[in-house]
Design an enzyme around this catalytic site. Structure first.
Site, short mmCIF file in Angstrom:
data_model
loop_
_atom_site.label_atom_id
_atom_site.label_comp_id
_atom_site.label_asym_id
_atom_site.label_seq_id
_atom_site.Cartn_x
_atom_site.Cartn_y
_atom_site.Cartn_z
NE ARG A 144 -2.32 -1.69 3.36
CZ ARG A 144 -2.19 -2.97 3.70
NH1 ARG A 144 -2.72 -3.90 2.92
NH2 ARG A 144 -1.55 -3.32 4.79
CD GLU B 215 1.88 -10.66 18.91
OE1 GLU B 215 1.27 -10.31 17.89
OE2 GLU B 215 1.33 -10.89 20.00
P1 AMP Z 1 4.87 -2.68 11.57
O1 AMP Z 1 6.09 -3.24 10.91
O2 AMP Z 1 4.48 -3.43 12.80
O3 AMP Z 1 4.97 -1.18 11.81
O4 AMP Z 1 3.65 -2.91 10.58
C1 AMP Z 1 3.44 -2.06 9.50
C2 AMP Z 1 3.06 -2.80 8.26
O5 AMP Z 1 2.06 -3.79 8.50
C3 AMP Z 1 2.49 -1.85 7.25
O6 AMP Z 1 2.99 -2.17 5.95
C4 AMP Z 1 0.98 -2.03 7.34
O7 AMP Z 1 0.40 -2.02 6.06
C5 AMP Z 1 0.80 -3.38 8.01
N1 AMP Z 1 -0.11 -3.33 9.19
C6 AMP Z 1 0.25 -3.60 10.47
N2 AMP Z 1 -0.79 -3.50 11.31
C7 AMP Z 1 -1.85 -3.12 10.55
C8 AMP Z 1 -3.23 -2.83 10.83
N3 AMP Z 1 -3.74 -2.89 12.07
N4 AMP Z 1 -4.02 -2.47 9.79
C9 AMP Z 1 -3.53 -2.39 8.54
N5 AMP Z 1 -2.26 -2.66 8.21
C10 AMP Z 1 -1.41 -3.02 9.19
#
Ligand code: AMP
Length: 174
Positions: free
Chosen positions: A59, A96
């Site tokens: 995205r 996680e």
């Molecule tokens: P992080 O690496 O934990 O910051 O996760 C970010 C990535 O995971 C991004 O590319 C988001 O598109 C996806 N992502 C993580 N959590 C969500 C959520 N609750 N809703 C939508 N996309 C998420």
């Protein structure tokens, strides 16, 4: 930014129980919403020298393409494992449960490229942090990290504390 926030759709228990999925498809399919989001970032970064937008799969590509055009930058795609066809630089990061990894082409960034990292959402900051490491390993400098949505409960901003982080919409305790 409440009007932008109202365009984000929340889907409970996707892709697994307990996750509130914040869906930007409803925001970007709205002509006003997509333009407003892009314009916010363009206004913020217009006078900052940037050579490359580094967009995170998938995205982030949508936002990254529009920003690269408006800010006159090159566009670099940071992709999940095995998607890029040429030589890659790879960075693993902690989830996680288990690990994931992100890749960019080895010739995508050269010193001293100034890079803006973009994605739809900041959660734990693992994906963006790994992307920043890749950029820096190739000699680039991270001038900022830009997200439409931030989930402050997951402390991504703290994980990215050495970078300038900008987000438009926040879902906290929701
Ligand atoms: P992080 O690496 O934990 O910051 O996760 C970010 C990535 O995971 C991004 O590319 C988001 O598109 C996806 N992502 C993580 N959590 C969500 C959520 N609750 N809703 C939508 N996309 C998420």
């Amino acid at each position: 930014m409440e009007s932008l926030k109202a365009l984000v759709r929340t889907i409970p228990d996707f892709p697994k129980p307990g996750i509130q999925f914040r869906d930007i498809t409803t925001l970007i399919q709205n002509p006003w919403g997509f333009k407003r989001a892009v314009d916010e970032f363009v206004t913020h970064y217009r006078y900052q020298p940037i050579d490359k937008i580094v967009a995170i799969e998938s995205r982030g590509f949508v936002l990254g393409g529009a920003l690269a055009h408006h800010l006159n930058c090159g566009l670099v795609m940071a992709r999940k494992k095995g998607k890029l066809p040429w030589l890659v630089e790879r960075q693993e990061y902690q989830l996680e449960y288990g690990t994931d990894c992100i890749e960019i082409h080895k010739d995508a960034i050269q010193a001293p490229d100034r890079c803006l990292i973009v994605d739809d959402l900041l959660a734990t900051g693992g994906t963006c942090g790994a992307t920043c490491q890749l950029v820096e390993r190739l000699g680039g400098r991270v001038v900022g990290c830009a997200f439409i949505i931030e989930l402050p409960d997951l402390h991504g901003r703290e994980r990215l504390s050495k970078y300038n982080v900008q987000s438009l919409v926040s879902f906290e305790g929701e």
